[in-house]
Design a protein around this motif. Structure first.
Motif, PDB file in Angstrom:
ATOM      1  N   SER A  71       0.669  -1.123  -0.027  1.00 13.50           N
ATOM      2  CA  SER A  71      -0.130   0.071   0.105  1.00 13.50           C
ATOM      3  C   SER A  71       0.935   1.174  -0.114  1.00 13.50           C
ATOM      4  O   SER A  71       1.692   1.397   0.869  1.00 13.50           O
ATOM      5  N   PHE A  72       0.852   1.951  -1.131  1.00 14.84           N
ATOM      6  CA  PHE A  72       1.439   3.305  -0.904  1.00 14.84           C
ATOM      7  C   PHE A  72       0.625   4.522  -0.418  1.00 14.84           C
ATOM      8  O   PHE A  72       1.364   5.178   0.749  1.00 14.84           O
ATOM      9  N   LEU A  73      -0.603   4.382  -0.372  1.00 15.70           N
ATOM     10  CA  LEU A  73      -1.176   5.586   0.593  1.00 15.70           C
ATOM     11  C   LEU A  73      -2.667   4.990   0.640  1.00 15.70           C
ATOM     12  O   LEU A  73      -3.325   4.431  -0.167  1.00 15.70           O
ATOM     13  N   ASP A  74      -3.399   5.448   1.766  1.00 16.53           N
ATOM     14  CA  ASP A  74      -4.637   5.518   1.968  1.00 16.53           C
ATOM     15  C   ASP A  74      -5.406   6.814   2.362  1.00 16.53           C
ATOM     16  O   ASP A  74      -4.434   7.396   3.217  1.00 16.53           O
ATOM     17  N   PHE A  75      -6.445   6.987   1.930  1.00 12.25           N
ATOM     18  CA  PHE A  75      -7.208   8.268   2.124  1.00 12.25           C
ATOM     19  C   PHE A  75      -8.462   8.201   2.266  1.00 12.25           C
ATOM     20  O   PHE A  75      -9.057   7.265   1.799  1.00 12.25           O
ATOM     21  N   VAL A  76      -9.158   9.468   2.787  1.00 16.56           N
ATOM     22  CA  VAL A  76     -10.578   9.445   2.903  1.00 16.56           C
ATOM     23  C   VAL A  76     -10.986  11.005   2.385  1.00 16.56           C
ATOM     24  O   VAL A  76     -10.420  11.963   2.656  1.00 16.56           O
ATOM     25  N   ASP A  82     -15.039  18.621   1.456  1.00 12.88           N
ATOM     26  CA  ASP A  82     -14.578  18.882   0.372  1.00 12.88           C
ATOM     27  C   ASP A  82     -12.772  18.543   0.652  1.00 12.88           C
ATOM     28  O   ASP A  82     -12.156  19.554   0.217  1.00 12.88           O
ATOM     29  N   LYS A  83     -12.396  17.978   1.532  1.00 16.61           N
ATOM     30  CA  LYS A  83     -11.054  17.723   1.891  1.00 16.61           C
ATOM     31  C   LYS A  83     -10.587  16.203   1.828  1.00 16.61           C
ATOM     32  O   LYS A  83     -11.724  15.400   1.744  1.00 16.61           O
ATOM     33  N   VAL A  84      -9.405  16.166   1.594  1.00 17.63           N
ATOM     34  CA  VAL A  84      -8.897  14.847   1.438  1.00 17.63           C
ATOM     35  C   VAL A  84      -7.955  14.635   2.697  1.00 17.63           C
ATOM     36  O   VAL A  84      -7.133  15.632   3.158  1.00 17.63           O
ATOM     37  N   HIS A  85      -8.044  13.567   3.538  1.00 15.85           N
ATOM     38  CA  HIS A  85      -7.147  13.381   4.797  1.00 15.85           C
ATOM     39  C   HIS A  85      -6.483  11.776   4.616  1.00 15.85           C
ATOM     40  O   HIS A  85      -7.015  10.835   4.081  1.00 15.85           O
ATOM     41  N   LEU A  86      -5.071  12.110   4.470  1.00 15.76           N
ATOM     42  CA  LEU A  86      -4.409  10.700   4.444  1.00 15.76           C
ATOM     43  C   LEU A  86      -4.342   9.946   5.694  1.00 15.76           C
ATOM     44  O   LEU A  86      -3.968  10.344   6.613  1.00 15.76           O
ATOM     45  N   ALA A  87      -4.759   8.809   5.504  1.00 14.36           N
ATOM     46  CA  ALA A  87      -4.835   8.080   6.559  1.00 14.36           C
ATOM     47  C   ALA A  87      -3.453   7.119   6.957  1.00 14.36           C
ATOM     48  O   ALA A  87      -3.057   7.082   7.878  1.00 14.36           O
ATOM     49  N   SER A  88      -2.889   6.819   5.697  1.00 19.49           N
ATOM     50  CA  SER A  88      -1.366   6.233   5.885  1.00 19.49           C
ATOM     51  C   SER A  88      -0.880   6.286   4.692  1.00 19.49           C
ATOM     52  O   SER A  88      -1.237   6.661   3.496  1.00 19.49           O
ATOM     53  N   ARG A  99       3.008  15.233   2.764  1.00 19.32           N
ATOM     54  CA  ARG A  99       1.455  14.967   3.162  1.00 19.32           C
ATOM     55  C   ARG A  99       0.610  15.948   2.536  1.00 19.32           C
ATOM     56  O   ARG A  99      -0.610  15.734   2.020  1.00 19.32           O
ATOM     57  N   ILE A 100       1.027  17.176   2.924  1.00 15.74           N
ATOM     58  CA  ILE A 100       0.197  18.330   2.538  1.00 15.74           C
ATOM     59  C   ILE A 100      -0.079  18.448   0.895  1.00 15.74           C
ATOM     60  O   ILE A 100      -0.997  18.632   0.509  1.00 15.74           O
ATOM     61  N   VAL A 101       1.298  18.238   0.201  1.00 15.80           N
ATOM     62  CA  VAL A 101       0.861  18.352  -1.275  1.00 15.80           C
ATOM     63  C   VAL A 101       0.173  17.215  -1.689  1.00 15.80           C
ATOM     64  O   VAL A 101      -0.663  17.278  -2.562  1.00 15.80           O
ATOM     65  N   LEU A 102       0.358  15.799  -1.126  1.00 13.29           N
ATOM     66  CA  LEU A 102      -0.520  14.598  -1.588  1.00 13.29           C
ATOM     67  C   LEU A 102      -2.094  15.145  -1.310  1.00 13.29           C
ATOM     68  O   LEU A 102      -3.060  14.948  -2.107  1.00 13.29           O
ATOM     69  N   GLU A 103      -2.296  15.653  -0.023  1.00 17.44           N
ATOM     70  CA  GLU A 103      -3.766  15.916   0.116  1.00 17.44           C
ATOM     71  C   GLU A 103      -4.400  16.855  -0.803  1.00 17.44           C
ATOM     72  O   GLU A 103      -5.629  16.768  -1.225  1.00 17.44           O
ATOM     73  N   SER A 104      -3.715  18.068  -1.038  1.00 17.48           N
ATOM     74  CA  SER A 104      -4.282  18.914  -1.758  1.00 17.48           C
ATOM     75  C   SER A 104      -4.403  18.439  -3.334  1.00 17.48           C
ATOM     76  O   SER A 104      -5.337  18.521  -3.920  1.00 17.48           O
ATOM     77  N   ASP A 105      -3.577  17.641  -3.799  1.00 15.33           N
ATOM     78  CA  ASP A 105      -3.442  16.947  -5.104  1.00 15.33           C
ATOM     79  C   ASP A 105      -4.389  16.070  -5.399  1.00 15.33           C
ATOM     80  O   ASP A 105      -5.041  16.125  -6.306  1.00 15.33           O
ATOM     81  N   LEU A 106      -4.602  14.799  -4.169  1.00 13.98           N
ATOM     82  CA  LEU A 106      -5.562  14.168  -4.237  1.00 13.98           C
ATOM     83  C   LEU A 106      -7.184  14.806  -4.531  1.00 13.98           C
ATOM     84  O   LEU A 106      -8.064  14.331  -4.932  1.00 13.98           O
ATOM     85  N   GLN A 107      -7.249  15.956  -3.856  1.00  9.13           N
ATOM     86  CA  GLN A 107      -8.441  16.430  -3.791  1.00  9.13           C
ATOM     87  C   GLN A 107      -8.943  17.009  -5.296  1.00  9.13           C
ATOM     88  O   GLN A 107      -9.764  16.868  -5.467  1.00  9.13           O
ATOM     89  N   HIS A 108      -7.740  17.573  -5.758  1.00 10.99           N
ATOM     90  CA  HIS A 108      -7.871  17.937  -7.443  1.00 10.99           C
ATOM     91  C   HIS A 108      -8.187  16.501  -8.383  1.00 10.99           C
ATOM     92  O   HIS A 108      -8.949  16.666  -9.128  1.00 10.99           O
ATOM     93  N   VAL A 109      -7.465  15.550  -7.782  1.00 12.12           N
ATOM     94  CA  VAL A 109      -7.681  14.378  -8.638  1.00 12.12           C
ATOM     95  C   VAL A 109      -9.005  14.023  -8.624  1.00 12.12           C
ATOM     96  O   VAL A 109      -9.890  13.436  -9.383  1.00 12.12           O
ATOM     97  N   ILE A 110      -9.724  13.771  -7.290  1.00 17.91           N
ATOM     98  CA  ILE A 110     -11.113  13.381  -6.844  1.00 17.91           C
ATOM     99  C   ILE A 110     -11.869  14.248  -7.840  1.00 17.91           C
ATOM    100  O   ILE A 110     -12.784  13.858  -8.490  1.00 17.91           O
ATOM    101  N   HIS A 111     -11.764  15.486  -7.931  1.00 18.36           N
ATOM    102  CA  HIS A 111     -12.545  16.284  -8.686  1.00 18.36           C
ATOM    103  C   HIS A 111     -12.412  16.183 -10.169  1.00 18.36           C
ATOM    104  O   HIS A 111     -13.674  15.945 -10.887  1.00 18.36           O
ATOM    105  N   GLU A 112     -11.482  15.880 -10.592  1.00 18.80           N
ATOM    106  CA  GLU A 112     -10.977  15.459 -12.185  1.00 18.80           C
ATOM    107  C   GLU A 112     -11.723  14.074 -12.383  1.00 18.80           C
ATOM    108  O   GLU A 112     -12.338  13.815 -13.395  1.00 18.80           O
ATOM    109  N   LEU A 113     -11.801  13.035 -11.520  1.00 18.75           N
ATOM    110  CA  LEU A 113     -12.395  11.911 -11.703  1.00 18.75           C
ATOM    111  C   LEU A 113     -13.830  12.121 -11.724  1.00 18.75           C
ATOM    112  O   LEU A 113     -14.718  11.281 -12.602  1.00 18.75           O
ATOM    113  N   LYS A 114     -14.498  12.861 -10.938  1.00 21.53           N
ATOM    114  CA  LYS A 114     -15.897  13.156 -11.051  1.00 21.53           C
ATOM    115  C   LYS A 114     -16.350  13.687 -12.315  1.00 21.53           C
ATOM    116  O   LYS A 114     -17.456  13.298 -12.797  1.00 21.53           O
TER     117      LYS A 114
END
Length: 149
Positions: A71-76, A82-88, A99-114
């Motif tokens: 597992s590379f990362l787990d997130f919620v 409208d926030k991403v929290h990295l669990a691990s 972690r700050i960069v990944l949380e911000s980027d994953l939030q953008h990725v979720i929006h793009e996937l939607k």
């Protein structure tokens, strides 16, 4: 006039198919799942694997796992905040500034996937995220081990 109407109907058809594509590959309702081939490319390296998303009651839980099952990362992602929290996060990437960069980027990725788009580029840090839906059609159970009659 007829050409304009034909053009408008063509554009509307294309937009509706793009939206339905996004709905097919992104979990919309509780219990739905989506699986993607994921690759994250940075200036000094890259990571690839499988991203799994599961819709919970008010959040989306996700994990990115490499080809070996690590597992590379787990997130919620909570939709009401409208926030991403990295669990691990894998140990070599578990730094507060990463972690700050990944949380911000994953939030953008979720929006793009939607929206049906599977890629996002962080221009500031030169990080590219690409997510391609996996074909969930089960393959035939033909493993070539049939016995002759």
């Amino acid at each position: 006039m007829q050409r304009v109407l034909a053009y408008i109907s063509l554009v509307l058809c294309l937009l509706s198919t793009t939206r339905s594509f996004a709905q097919l590959h992104f979990p919309q309702h509780e219990g739905e799942k989506a699986v993607y081939n994921a690759s994250i490319t940075m200036p000094k390296g890259s990571l690839s694997g499988i991203c799994m998303l599961v819709q919970d009651s008010d959040s989306i839980k996700g994990a990115i796992v490499n080809e070996f099952g690590v597992s590379f990362l787990d997130f919620v992602y909570t939709s009401k905040d409208d926030k991403v929290h990295l669990a691990s996060v894998i140990a070599m990437m578990d730094k507060w500034y990463i972690r700050i960069v990944l949380e911000s980027d994953l939030q953008h990725v979720i929006h793009e996937l939607k929206d049906g788009n599977g890629s996002y580029i962080d221009e500031k840090y030169k990080i590219s995220y690409n997510f391609v839906p996996l074909n969930e059609q089960p393959e035939k159970d033909d493993d070539g081990t049939e016995l002759p009659d």
